[in-house]
Design a protein around this motif. Structure first.
Motif, PDB file in Angstrom:
ATOM      1  N   LEU A 116       0.822  -1.210   0.000  1.00  0.00           N
ATOM      2  CA  LEU A 116       0.000   0.000   0.000  1.00  0.00           C
ATOM      3  C   LEU A 116       0.855   1.259   0.000  1.00  0.00           C
ATOM      4  O   LEU A 116       0.525   2.248  -0.663  1.00  0.00           O
ATOM      5  CB  LEU A 116      -0.938  -0.011   1.204  1.00  0.00           C
ATOM      6  N   LEU A 117       1.960   1.239   0.728  1.00  0.00           N
ATOM      7  CA  LEU A 117       2.833   2.408   0.768  1.00  0.00           C
ATOM      8  C   LEU A 117       3.433   2.664  -0.611  1.00  0.00           C
ATOM      9  O   LEU A 117       3.481   3.810  -1.077  1.00  0.00           O
ATOM     10  CB  LEU A 117       3.943   2.182   1.799  1.00  0.00           C
ATOM     11  N   ALA A 118       3.879   1.603  -1.275  1.00  0.00           N
ATOM     12  CA  ALA A 118       4.423   1.759  -2.630  1.00  0.00           C
ATOM     13  C   ALA A 118       3.330   2.182  -3.611  1.00  0.00           C
ATOM     14  O   ALA A 118       3.579   2.986  -4.524  1.00  0.00           O
ATOM     15  CB  ALA A 118       5.075   0.457  -3.084  1.00  0.00           C
ATOM     16  N   SER A 119       2.124   1.660  -3.438  1.00  0.00           N
ATOM     17  CA  SER A 119       1.011   2.061  -4.301  1.00  0.00           C
ATOM     18  C   SER A 119       0.714   3.544  -4.155  1.00  0.00           C
ATOM     19  O   SER A 119       0.401   4.230  -5.146  1.00  0.00           O
ATOM     20  CB  SER A 119      -0.235   1.237  -3.967  1.00  0.00           C
ATOM     21  N   LEU A 120       0.813   4.039  -2.927  1.00  0.00           N
ATOM     22  CA  LEU A 120       0.630   5.472  -2.691  1.00  0.00           C
ATOM     23  C   LEU A 120       1.687   6.261  -3.456  1.00  0.00           C
ATOM     24  O   LEU A 120       1.374   7.263  -4.128  1.00  0.00           O
ATOM     25  CB  LEU A 120       0.714   5.762  -1.193  1.00  0.00           C
ATOM     26  N   TRP A 121       2.936   5.836  -3.376  1.00  0.00           N
ATOM     27  CA  TRP A 121       4.015   6.525  -4.102  1.00  0.00           C
ATOM     28  C   TRP A 121       3.717   6.565  -5.600  1.00  0.00           C
ATOM     29  O   TRP A 121       3.836   7.604  -6.239  1.00  0.00           O
ATOM     30  CB  TRP A 121       5.338   5.795  -3.840  1.00  0.00           C
ATOM     31  N   HIS A 122       3.299   5.426  -6.147  1.00  0.00           N
ATOM     32  CA  HIS A 122       2.999   5.373  -7.579  1.00  0.00           C
ATOM     33  C   HIS A 122       1.788   6.238  -7.936  1.00  0.00           C
ATOM     34  O   HIS A 122       1.726   6.797  -9.039  1.00  0.00           O
ATOM     35  CB  HIS A 122       2.731   3.925  -8.003  1.00  0.00           C
ATOM     36  N   ALA A 123       0.819   6.335  -7.023  1.00  0.00           N
ATOM     37  CA  ALA A 123      -0.436   7.019  -7.337  1.00  0.00           C
ATOM     38  C   ALA A 123      -0.328   8.530  -7.279  1.00  0.00           C
ATOM     39  O   ALA A 123      -1.133   9.236  -7.898  1.00  0.00           O
ATOM     40  CB  ALA A 123      -1.539   6.545  -6.381  1.00  0.00           C
ATOM     41  N   VAL A 124       0.628   9.048  -6.531  1.00  0.00           N
ATOM     42  CA  VAL A 124       0.765  10.504  -6.433  1.00  0.00           C
ATOM     43  C   VAL A 124       1.160  11.054  -7.804  1.00  0.00           C
ATOM     44  O   VAL A 124       2.170  10.640  -8.384  1.00  0.00           O
ATOM     45  CB  VAL A 124       1.806  10.890  -5.376  1.00  0.00           C
ATOM     46  N   PRO A 125       0.375  11.983  -8.357  1.00  0.00           N
ATOM     47  CA  PRO A 125       0.623  12.492  -9.712  1.00  0.00           C
ATOM     48  C   PRO A 125       1.774  13.480  -9.746  1.00  0.00           C
ATOM     49  O   PRO A 125       1.579  14.701  -9.837  1.00  0.00           O
ATOM     50  CB  PRO A 125      -0.713  13.157 -10.073  1.00  0.00           C
ATOM     51  N   ALA A 126       2.977  12.950  -9.664  1.00  0.00           N
ATOM     52  CA  ALA A 126       4.168  13.798  -9.683  1.00  0.00           C
ATOM     53  C   ALA A 126       5.324  12.978 -10.235  1.00  0.00           C
ATOM     54  O   ALA A 126       5.305  11.744 -10.204  1.00  0.00           O
ATOM     55  CB  ALA A 126       4.502  14.293  -8.274  1.00  0.00           C
ATOM     56  N   ALA A 127       6.325  13.659 -10.747  1.00  0.00           N
ATOM     57  CA  ALA A 127       7.497  12.980 -11.298  1.00  0.00           C
ATOM     58  C   ALA A 127       8.247  12.246 -10.192  1.00  0.00           C
ATOM     59  O   ALA A 127       8.232  12.667  -9.023  1.00  0.00           O
ATOM     60  CB  ALA A 127       8.416  14.004 -11.960  1.00  0.00           C
ATOM     61  N   PRO A 128       8.921  11.150 -10.541  1.00  0.00           N
ATOM     62  CA  PRO A 128       9.675  10.406  -9.530  1.00  0.00           C
ATOM     63  C   PRO A 128      10.697  11.249  -8.790  1.00  0.00           C
ATOM     64  O   PRO A 128      11.019  10.961  -7.634  1.00  0.00           O
ATOM     65  CB  PRO A 128      10.359   9.298 -10.359  1.00  0.00           C
ATOM     66  N   GLU A 129      11.204  12.294  -9.441  1.00  0.00           N
ATOM     67  CA  GLU A 129      12.220  13.128  -8.808  1.00  0.00           C
ATOM     68  C   GLU A 129      11.702  13.894  -7.600  1.00  0.00           C
ATOM     69  O   GLU A 129      12.501  14.394  -6.798  1.00  0.00           O
ATOM     70  CB  GLU A 129      12.792  14.129  -9.827  1.00  0.00           C
ATOM     71  N   VAL A 130      10.391  14.037  -7.474  1.00  0.00           N
ATOM     72  CA  VAL A 130       9.842  14.768  -6.341  1.00  0.00           C
ATOM     73  C   VAL A 130       9.024  13.852  -5.432  1.00  0.00           C
ATOM     74  O   VAL A 130       8.177  14.301  -4.672  1.00  0.00           O
ATOM     75  CB  VAL A 130       8.985  15.976  -6.798  1.00  0.00           C
TER      76      VAL A 130
END
Length: 365
Positions: A116-130
């Motif tokens: 779920l934590l990784a899914s949250l990271w993927h779901a946030v609409p922002a570039a990986p750099e931020v």
């Protein structure tokens, strides 16, 4: 099966036989520590819709919904003029957000908190750099490599920082990271975390949200706790752990499989004492299968905690394990399994068992 001439992913000659983890002493530059603050390979493709809630645990489905809404709320556009000032420009920053700027996933081992934590990271609409994702150990290693102020500057431009397995065993590290997070919150960085058990907590494999919020001191107001109930999914409806193999069978497989490693378990434990835990991921880089002979109960708690970190890095990287000796559920003594680090040990058993099942499929193929 004969030895393959396929180029060895571990960097050696496939005709020369397996590599030995004990022969590796990796060095990890600071810039790599920053670049690697992303979900590990096992969680590259996870998303909220790939999380399968246990029908008997409504809190799991509820957590997916709340986290999805949290991710959507971290959208928006950080204009170039905002620099590294946080989620909102200074002139627009709200004095107090109506909802907490962080979430804490409260649950036992194996209920899918990291998924779920990784899914949250993927779901946030922002570039990986931020966006940043790492374990507590990786975050403390980053501070050690860059220094506190540079770490603040490096991460303050991020929208989200995800911290898996927040360590509360070392008071000094807890205060250090709490101070870091306080600075990042002031810059508008959203937080998400899971945690492990305090040394004196002997509960049933779970960590209480109230204890987490107390330990992070002034940060507690920034977190909303999401309870995730359930049993370890790795054991849900799955067969018993595979039986260990004979030494000769393990060695034979290691010589047949390109990129495999082969180590005596006791020698590997000794080697782990000479390699900083921040380098355990690099230690197994490029290895396709970890083969271990002579697995036995670990002799002391310090060694056991190093093995826990290695198990986490192997699990993150989905590296199958094939072993001889005692089964993985006999790695830790009864005293250890009833002590303050019990949750870590049960997690390690769970993850190594899952990797041993993967190893069975490798051997059968």
């Amino acid at each position: 099966m004969s030895a393959s001439t396929t180029p060895d992913p571990a960097g050696g000659d496939p005709l020369a036989g397996p590599v030995a983890l004990c022969s590796r002493e990796p060095r990890v530059p600071a810039e790599r520590l920053v670049a690697e603050l992303v979900p590990p390979p096992r969680f590259d493709s996870v998303r909220f819709d790939t999380y399968i809630p246990d029908p008997a645990q409504p809190s799991q489905r509820s957590a997916v919904k709340v986290l999805g809404e949290f991710a959507a709320g971290l959208g928006g556009d950080r204009a170039a003029g905002e620099g590294r000032r946080g989620l909102w420009p200074r002139r627009q920053r709200r004095p107090s957000a109506p909802e907490p700027r962080g979430v804490y996933l409260d649950g036992g081992y194996g209920v899918g908190k990291t998924h779920l934590l990784a899914s949250l990271w993927h779901a946030v609409p922002a570039a990986p750099e931020v966006k940043a994702f790492g374990t507590f150990v990786e975050l403390t290693n980053l501070v050690g490599a860059l220094g506190f102020q540079q770490t603040v500057r490096t991460l303050s431009g991020h929208r989200l920082l995800c911290i898996d397995e927040f360590e509360l065993d070392d008071p000094g590290d807890t205060v250090l990271v709490s101070s870091l997070l306080s600075r990042l919150v002031a810059e508008g960085v959203a937080l998400a975390a899971t945690s492990n058990t305090l040394p004196d907590k002997l509960g049933e494999g779970r960590f209480a949200a109230a204890d987490f919020l107390r330990e992070i001191q002034g940060l507690s107001a920034h977190f909303r706790a999401l309870r995730i109930d359930g049993d370890d999914y790795r054991h849900r409806g799955l067969p018993t752990p595979p039986a260990p193999r004979e030494d000769a069978a393990v060695s034979r497989l290691a010589h047949q499989r390109p990129g495999a490693s082969l180590d005596d378990f006791g020698a590997l434990l000794d080697h782990l004492a000479r390699v900083h835990p921040s380098r355990y991921g690099a230690l197994c880089e490029g290895v396709t299968t970890v083969c271990l002979t002579g697995v036995r109960a670990v002799p002391d708690q310090t060694t056991a905690l190093r093995l826990v970190v290695l198990a986490d890095r192997l699990y993150d990287r989905e590296i199958p394990v094939v072993a001889s000796g005692v089964p993985f559920d006999r790695l830790f003594s009864e005293e250890m399994l009833n002590g303050g680090y019990r949750k870590k040990y049960f997690r390690a058993i769970s993850r190594l068992t899952a990797l041993a099942r993967d190893g069975e499929r490798v051997a059968a193929g």
